[in-house]
Motif scaffolding. Structure first.
Motif, PDB file in Angstrom:
ATOM      1  N   HIS A  38       8.447  -3.046   8.912  1.00 49.51           N
ATOM      2  CA  HIS A  38       7.714  -2.938   7.790  1.00 49.51           C
ATOM      3  C   HIS A  38       8.469  -3.003   6.557  1.00 49.51           C
ATOM      4  CE1 HIS A  38       4.964  -1.440   4.563  1.00 49.51           C
ATOM      5  NE2 HIS A  38       3.973  -1.734   5.261  1.00 49.51           N
ATOM      6  N   VAL A  39       8.149  -4.208   5.750  1.00 45.16           N
ATOM      7  CA  VAL A  39       9.144  -4.751   4.706  1.00 45.16           C
ATOM      8  C   VAL A  39       8.052  -4.868   3.515  1.00 45.16           C
ATOM      9  CG1 VAL A  39      10.590  -6.372   3.926  1.00 45.16           C
ATOM     10  CG2 VAL A  39      10.072  -6.139   6.222  1.00 45.16           C
ATOM     11  N   VAL A  40       8.435  -4.103   2.311  1.00 43.07           N
ATOM     12  CA  VAL A  40       7.658  -4.135   1.226  1.00 43.07           C
ATOM     13  C   VAL A  40       8.828  -4.640   0.071  1.00 43.07           C
ATOM     14  CG1 VAL A  40       6.774  -2.845  -0.850  1.00 43.07           C
ATOM     15  CG2 VAL A  40       6.660  -1.881   1.325  1.00 43.07           C
ATOM     16  N   VAL A  41       8.204  -6.054  -0.343  1.00 47.20           N
ATOM     17  CA  VAL A  41       9.119  -6.713  -1.550  1.00 47.20           C
ATOM     18  C   VAL A  41       8.244  -6.678  -2.699  1.00 47.20           C
ATOM     19  CG1 VAL A  41      10.209  -8.923  -2.066  1.00 47.20           C
ATOM     20  CG2 VAL A  41      10.126  -8.143   0.239  1.00 47.20           C
ATOM     21  N   SER A  42       8.635  -5.941  -3.696  1.00 43.89           N
ATOM     22  CA  SER A  42       7.765  -6.012  -5.127  1.00 43.89           C
ATOM     23  C   SER A  42       8.864  -6.462  -6.003  1.00 43.89           C
ATOM     24  CB  SER A  42       7.598  -4.611  -5.313  1.00 43.89           C
ATOM     25  OG  SER A  42       6.451  -4.263  -4.533  1.00 43.89           O
ATOM     26  N   LEU A  43       8.386  -7.611  -6.509  1.00 48.04           N
ATOM     27  CA  LEU A  43       9.037  -8.520  -7.544  1.00 48.04           C
ATOM     28  C   LEU A  43       8.258  -8.642  -8.602  1.00 48.04           C
ATOM     29  CD1 LEU A  43      10.702 -11.316  -5.365  1.00 48.04           C
ATOM     30  CD2 LEU A  43      11.726  -9.183  -6.081  1.00 48.04           C
ATOM     31  N   GLY A  44       7.094  -8.924  -8.683  1.00 49.44           N
ATOM     32  CA  GLY A  44       5.909  -9.563  -9.881  1.00 49.44           C
ATOM     33  C   GLY A  44       5.036  -8.237  -9.942  1.00 49.44           C
TER      34      GLY A  44
END
Ligand SMILES: Nc1ncnc2c1ncn2[C@@H]1O[C@H](COP(=O)(O)OP(=O)(O)O)[C@@H](O)[C@H]1O
Ligand SMILES: [Mg+2]
Lengths: 415, 254
Positions: free
Chosen positions: A232-238
């Motif tokens: 499970h991958v959470v990528v938060s940029l914007g």
């Protein structure tokens, strides 16, 4: 049972890794360059009161109004999204685009779908509000043993306060990568249920590339069956405020999860993740690795990592870590690992958390070797975040993320 | 033939108590291939001189100039100075989180040369240089200076000196904190770099023991922000016997 007694028993003898934290955290000179370090085995962590006993309900009325003092909310700017915790939410269908793939179906299903509620239930008001509000759930159903990748994109949610529900089901023995790509503006509270059948191998990536003004509160509930594996991958940029809280129950013997996170907060952004792993079956294994960078005035990140090793979970192995890299003044990174152990019979349990600073002395050192300031920052940030990017396992996405991270760095991301 | 000229250099730093004068008129000329030792008591301003040459932003140049082959160094950015051929081996090398030695060396080499080094020969060069400095292979994958012992940090500085091939290098107390074995290894590295590239060296030290392994052409005694006396290698021997006391006559008893 008493979490505190379980802890004091386990902390001295069953937390082997934590006494030898990874090389880089153990050797950071505390105090120099503003490095804060936290890594322990004997002291230093604050146990949650038995996490499994937290109140749960699908009904928003069962939760008190949010004050910001609650454990789950106390790090979040709750006044900025009262529409999502207290207002009426639009639970109607929205537009989704998905890449076609054999053996993966994407469809709207009614609230009566039998899968709903099987992976987890809301523990706070925004989640319950979304649960009460959604008309239909978006269901992504994966079958077939061949590896495949599908991207589901939401880009037109707009500024209306919404509640949404998503189901991602991986049938027994199936294999896939499902990327949830979020762009555009949004005011969204949502629940995502992730259900892995026996021996399924599923990667779920939640990629937040929202516009600057977006507010996104998400709870992911995963249930991992016997010998199944969830990445499970959470990528938060914007986004303005992005809170993605994955909660994984290792429900079947031999189940395995790798929880990865990558976030880059710039000026004024609030990026939060509360990660919870519940070892509820023997020989289950978990690894949590979240890494974040912060740059700019009032860039703010929160990571809370709860691991509960339940009394059915003999022979488990778990390790969680969070690392933050501070690139400028005026930022704040909170990093709070919690470990709760209800069985003495475990292979390993440990955690580490460290917040390091990229400072002027480091910059000077790199520049004194001919490296320009811009390149120096890129080098440090890329080096720091690459470890997580490389574990995602989707080459195309990994390449895209490297570029996105560099755009964040030089502030040219067109959010 | 390259030359580094320091002319009437005055440098101050801002402290909580106000501006503090540290360098008070330093004059020094180093030609390519020469080794100059700067020796002086703690607090005399040796590191300030080193940092000023490298361009550390904390040090304010009040007056004077530093010329590299006639070009003013003081107006160059820190990275431009390195690309122009200056190198500083630091007294306290800095830890860089997230960046491996391998990655760092390749990036620095690329920056200095203006193009990436040919991969095959570069890997070979790095391996050879590490072997020469008795650095374990695992170093390459560790983050720069993170968790390195004092001696390992100093070797890592000399590794860079050997690979980046500057015209002039300032070594700021590279000898301090090294046991005799490490001191020999590090000194060999410096001598090798000089034999290979003919660079000019400014060797800053508090003690004379490194001068047993690296032989200076000139020795300068540095006291209270400037050069108090200069001579040949024999001056170092005299300092070994007499210490710095002779230069520390309390002129400002107040
Ligand atoms: N950044 C600084 N801030 C305040 N004082 C400094 C700073 N750097 C050096 N100094 C002071 O300047 C003097 C010379 O320091 P330094 O150049 O480090 O001497 P050395 O290397 O010869 O021991 C010392 O008194 C030191 O305390
Ligand atoms: Mg010094």
């Amino acid at each position: 049972m008493s979490a505190a007694s379980a802890l004091s028993k386990s902390a001295s003898k069953t937390v082997p890794e934590s006494t030898t934290p990874t090389a880089d955290s153990s050797t950071l000179p505390v105090g120099q360059h503003g490095i804060k370090e936290h890594s322990d085995g004997r002291f230093g962590y604050v146990p949650v009161q038995t996490r499994s006993a937290r109140f749960k309900s699908v009904n928003v009325a069962d939760f008190e109004a949010v004050t910001g003092r609650e454990a789950v909310w106390k790090h979040s700017p709750v006044a900025k999204f009262t529409d999502l915790t207290a207002g009426a939410l639009d639970g109607s269908r929205y537009t989704v685009e998905s890449t076609p793939s054999a053996d993966v179906s994407v469809e709207w299903v009614p609230r009566t779908d039998a899968r709903i509620g099987t992976a987890g239930l809301p523990e706070e008001r925004a989640a319950a509000n979304a649960w009460s509000a959604f008309d239909e759930a978006l269901a992504v159903t994966v079958s077939g043993e061949e590896a495949k990748e599908i991207t589901v994109t939401r880009s037109g949610l707009g500024t209306i306060a919404r509640g949404a529900h998503t189901i991602i089901e991986a049938k027994p023995f199936s294999q896939a990568t499902v990327i949830l790509h979020n762009t555009g503006d949004a005011r969204l509270s949502e629940n995502v249920e992730i259900i892995l059948g026996e021996s399924a191998n599923l990667t779920v990536v939640s990629l937040q590339e929202w516009d600057d003004s977006a507010v996104h509160l998400a709870n992911h509930f995963a249930s991992v069956g016997r010998d199944a594996r969830l990445k499970h991958v959470v990528v938060s940029l914007g986004g303005s405020i992005v809170r993605v809280n994955p909660s994984v129950r290792l429900a079947g013997p031999g189940s395995d999860t790798l929880l990865l996170g990558l976030y880059f907060a710039d000026a004024g952004q609030h990026l939060e993740q509360q990660v919870y792993v519940f070892h509820d079956a023997p020989r289950s294994r978990s690894r949590v690795n979240y890494k974040g960078a912060l740059q700019g005035q009032d860039a703010r990140t929160v990571w809370i990592g709860d691991v509960l090793i339940g009394n059915k979970a003999a022979g488990t192995d778990s390790y969680e870590q969070n690392r933050n890299l501070v690139l400028s003044e005026g930022t704040r990174a909170d990093s709070i690992p919690n470990l709760e152990i209800e069985t003495g019979d475990i292979v390993g349990a440990g955690h580490a958390s460290a917040t390091g600073r990229f400072d002027d002395e480091q910059l000077f050192y790199l520049q004194s070797r001919g490296i320009t300031e811009e390149e120096a920052r890129r080098l440090v940030v890329r080096g720091f975040l690459t470890e997580v990017v490389q574990q995602i396992g989707s080459p195309e996405l990994e390449a895209r993320l490297q570029l996105a991270i560099e755009a964040e760095l030089i502030g040219t991301d067109d959010k | 033939m390259s030359v580094l000229e320091i002319k009437d250099l005055h440098v101050s730093v801002e402290t909580d108590q106000g501006t503090k004068q540290i360098l008070r008129g330093v004059n020094l000329t180093i030609n390519e291939g020469e080794i100059h030792a700067i020796m002086g008591p703690n607090g005399s301003g040796k590191s300030t001189l080193a940092y000023t040459i490298a361009g550390h932003p904390k040090y304010h140049v009040e007056s004077g100039s530093i010329l590299l082959d006639g070009a003013e160094v003081l107006t160059m950015t820190v990275d431009a100075r390195a690309r122009a051929g200056l190198f500083l081996a630091m007294q306290y090398p800095v830890e860089i989180p997230g960046v491996t030695v391998t990655n760092f060396l390749r990036t620095a080499k690329t920056a200095i040369e203006g193009e990436a080094p040919p991969i095959r020969t570069w890997i070979k060069d790095v391996r050879q240089a590490m072997t020469n400095l008795r650095m374990d292979k695992t170093f390459a994958e560790r983050n720069v200076n993170e968790g390195f012992s004092g001696g390992e940090k100093k070797r890592n500085e000399i590794l860079q000196l050997e690979l980046l091939k500057p015209k002039f290098a300032v070594l700021d107390e590279t000898d301090s904190g090294l046991d005799v074995d490490a001191l020999k290894i590090v000194s060999e590295g410096v001598n090798r770099a000089k034999a290979n590239t003919g660079l000019g060296l400014l060797l800053i030290t508090h003690y004379t023991r490194i001068l047993r392994y690296i032989h200076p052409d000139f020795v300068h005694v540095f006291v209270n922000g400037k050069i108090a006396e200069q001579g040949g290698p024999e001056l170092a021997d005299r300092l070994e016997d007499e210490g710095y006391d002779r230069f520390l006559v309390p002129s400002n008893v107040g």
